[in-house]
Enzyme design. Structure first.
Site, PDB file in Angstrom:
ATOM      1  N   GLU A 113       0.807  -1.226   0.000  1.00 12.24           N
ATOM      2  CA  GLU A 113       0.000   0.000   0.000  1.00 12.24           C
ATOM      3  C   GLU A 113       0.844   1.281   0.000  1.00 12.24           C
ATOM      4  O   GLU A 113       0.817   2.048   0.984  1.00 12.24           O
ATOM      5  CB  GLU A 113      -0.959  -0.001   1.189  1.00 12.24           C
ATOM      6  CG  GLU A 113      -1.885  -1.188   1.210  1.00 12.24           C
ATOM      7  CD  GLU A 113      -2.946  -1.120   2.308  1.00 12.24           C
ATOM      8  OE1 GLU A 113      -2.966  -0.145   3.075  1.00 12.24           O
ATOM      9  OE2 GLU A 113      -3.783  -2.042   2.372  1.00 12.24           O
TER      10      GLU A 113
ATOM     11  N   GLU B 101      -5.126  -8.700   1.054  1.00 18.43           N
ATOM     12  CA  GLU B 101      -5.747  -8.341   2.335  1.00 18.43           C
ATOM     13  C   GLU B 101      -7.235  -8.129   2.127  1.00 18.43           C
ATOM     14  O   GLU B 101      -7.645  -7.464   1.172  1.00 18.43           O
ATOM     15  CB  GLU B 101      -5.181  -7.034   2.919  1.00 18.43           C
ATOM     16  CG  GLU B 101      -3.831  -7.157   3.563  1.00 18.43           C
ATOM     17  CD  GLU B 101      -3.365  -5.841   4.177  1.00 18.43           C
ATOM     18  OE1 GLU B 101      -4.217  -5.038   4.615  1.00 18.43           O
ATOM     19  OE2 GLU B 101      -2.147  -5.640   4.204  1.00 18.43           O
TER      20      GLU B 101
HETATM   21  C1  FCB Z   1      -4.291  -2.096   5.691  1.00 15.64           C
HETATM   22  C2  FCB Z   1      -2.889  -2.402   6.172  1.00 15.64           C
HETATM   23  C3  FCB Z   1      -2.840  -3.487   7.218  1.00 15.64           C
HETATM   24  C4  FCB Z   1      -3.981  -3.383   8.203  1.00 15.64           C
HETATM   25  C5  FCB Z   1      -5.302  -3.237   7.499  1.00 15.64           C
HETATM   26  C6  FCB Z   1      -6.481  -3.166   8.408  1.00 15.64           C
HETATM   27  O1  FCB Z   1      -4.331  -0.817   5.123  1.00 15.64           O
HETATM   28  O2  FCB Z   1      -2.091  -2.805   5.090  1.00 15.64           O
HETATM   29  O3  FCB Z   1      -1.585  -3.459   7.831  1.00 15.64           O
HETATM   30  O4  FCB Z   1      -3.736  -2.384   9.094  1.00 15.64           O
HETATM   31  O5  FCB Z   1      -5.276  -2.090   6.671  1.00 15.64           O
END
Ligand code: FCB
Length: 472
Positions: free
Chosen positions: A182, A378
């Site tokens: 990110e 994620e």
């Molecule tokens: C993302 C991050 C991760 C976590 C999630 C909830 O943006 O990459 O580390 O904090 O959010």
């Protein structure tokens, strides 16, 4: 990832037939990040990172929490790998701490730090779990920040050196490498709004950072390919579908702007080898773009073998006058844009739950870009989990969340999207950045004072999905 039509509450239709199985070689994983889980902040020669400095600065993290101990994975990794094996995970996404393996950011490496990752990788492989490391999940060595941090071009070169050093230690056993997690957050939350480390509030620095992060990614991809061509290299981006609040011209322009800064500013250089003209024009009104040098885009566009998507929510936006509630420093040149609620139920992060958005992101990537294999690296949700007297955590909301997003993922596969894996965020409750330990995202509950791990109902539900190779 735009929904250009002014239909804020209509969705791309997700086919709703019962799910057939996921592909047999689908990666079923869970994810964490070094600073969020490792702890051992001062052990075995680890140097300080910007998150150590930031979390130890009063007022920066809720409750004054720090990652000093986190969930102690540095010492408990064997048990955690056993837990992953019990759940049937086939891959584990974790990140490598740059200050643990190169404490000053440049100069000598720290073998004791590298040894930790050697042991973790060996343990995973022995359990039949594919290691899926990310080289940078936000914990910049403090020494590199002191030398200027991501706004400085040199940081990209330091990152490429570090990437090679880690590859030399683990490249014989690791098949998939993610450069950055990110970069939008590193640049715009770290240097724009300052809600993340290093906590600077300077939009100009944020824009420079975004470019140098992309450059760092491209340099690392090239370096890793030259060392071992047969591994996979990619990056994880946080992508969002963006919808207009109303049909007004101003709202459609707001969509173009936010989609541009959030999604296209990263996707276009990596996958198309150019920055989007409209985004550069918006930014140029506000910041100097002299840091973008000839040849940089060719480096940034070094071919990737996979793209990771971190998906949590949709954005609905308006360009019409009204109170701006989000940090405007995150959106240089588009400070007037307002983020508006979409009217859907939310998690305790106040992020609206919208699985259709995941389908749109995946489908849009496949439609609009020369698309490498995709992985959801994620996806997950924080809820107010409670450990009951009988020792269970009945997190039915999380099960519903994961079920819905996996159905959306499967629908994307059925339309031809090359989606190859899904990593739930997170394996364990952990240090949720500026929110400290207050927000629990884990499949596994952690009783922080004792570090006891208790799989939540969602963990066993996910284990069932993996065993069956698909949804109930
Ligand atoms: C993302 C991050 C991760 C976590 C999630 C909830 O943006 O990459 O580390 O904090 O959010």
């Amino acid at each position: 990832m735009t929904t250009h039509e002014a239909q804020p509450k209509t969705r791309v239709a997700v086919p709703d037939r019962a799910s057939p199985p996921f592909p047999a070689d689908f990666h079923w994983g869970a994810a964490t990040a070094a600073y969020q889980v490792e702890g051992a902040a001062q052990e075995d020669g680890r140097g300080p990172s910007i998150w150590d400095t930031f979390s130890h600065t009063p007022g920066k993290v809720l409750g004054g929490d720090t990652g000093d101990v986190a969930v102690d994975q540095y010492h408990r990794y064997r048990d955690d790998v056993q837990l992953m094996a019990a759940l049937g995970l086939t891959a584990y996404r974790f990140s490598i701490s740059w200050p643990r393996v190169r404490p000053a950011g440049s100069g000598p490496s720290n073998e004791r730090g590298l040894d930790f990752y050697r042991r973790l990788v060996d343990e995973l492989l022995a359990a039949g779990i594919e290691p899926w490391p990310t080289l940078y999940h936000w914990d910049l060595p403090q020494a590199v920040e002191d030398a200027g941090g991501w706004p400085e071009r040199e940081t990209a070169y330091r990152f490429a050196e570090y990437a090679q050093l880690v590859h030399d230690a683990l490249g014989d056993r690791v098949k998939s490498w993610t450069t950055l997690n990110e970069p939008w957050c590193s640049a715009f939350l770290g240097y724009g709004s300052g809600v993340h480390a290093p906590g600077r509030r300077d939009p100009d620095a944020a824009v420079r950072s975004a470019h140098h992060l992309l450059l760092a990614h491209g340099l690392a991809v090239e370096a890793l390919r030259s060392r071992r061509p047969d591994t996979l290299r990619g990056i994880s981006l946080n992508l969002y579908p963006v919808s207009p609040e109303t049909d007004a011209e101003e709202d459609r322009d707001a969509v173009r702007r936010i989609d541009g800064l959030q999604n296209r500013l990263f996707l276009d250089p990596i996958l198309l080898g150019r920055y989007p003209d409209d985004v550069l024009a918006d930014l140029a009104q506000r910041v100097d773009l002299g840091h973008i040098k000839d040849g940089d885009l060719a480096t940034i566009a070094a071919p990737v073998d996979m793209l990771g998507i971190n998906y949590y929510r949709r954005y609905a936006v308006s360009g019409l006058p009204g109170p701006v509630t989000h940090s405007p420093e995150c959106w240089p040149g588009s400070e007037h844009v307002r983020f508006v609620p979409h009217g859907l139920p939310s998690t305790v992060m106040d992020w609206e739950i919208d699985e259709f958005g995941l389908f749109e992101v995946l489908y849009g990537l496949h439609r609009d870009y020369p698309c490498p294999p995709l992985y959801v690296t994620e996806n997950g949700a924080a809820f107010d989990d409670e450990l009951t007297a009988d020792g269970t955590v009945r997190d039915t909301q999380r099960i519903a969340y994961l079920d819905a997003h996996l159905r959306a993922s499967h629908a994307a596969i059925r339309t031809g999207v090359p989606l190859r894996g899904y990593f739930a965020w997170s394996l364990l409750d952990n240090f949720e950045w500026a929110m400290g330990y207050a927000k629990r995202f884990g499949l596994v509950y952690v009783d922080f004072p004792t570090q006891r791990r208790i799989p939540k109902d969602s963990a066993w539900w996910y284990a069932g999905v993996i065993r069956r190779g698909g949804l109930p």
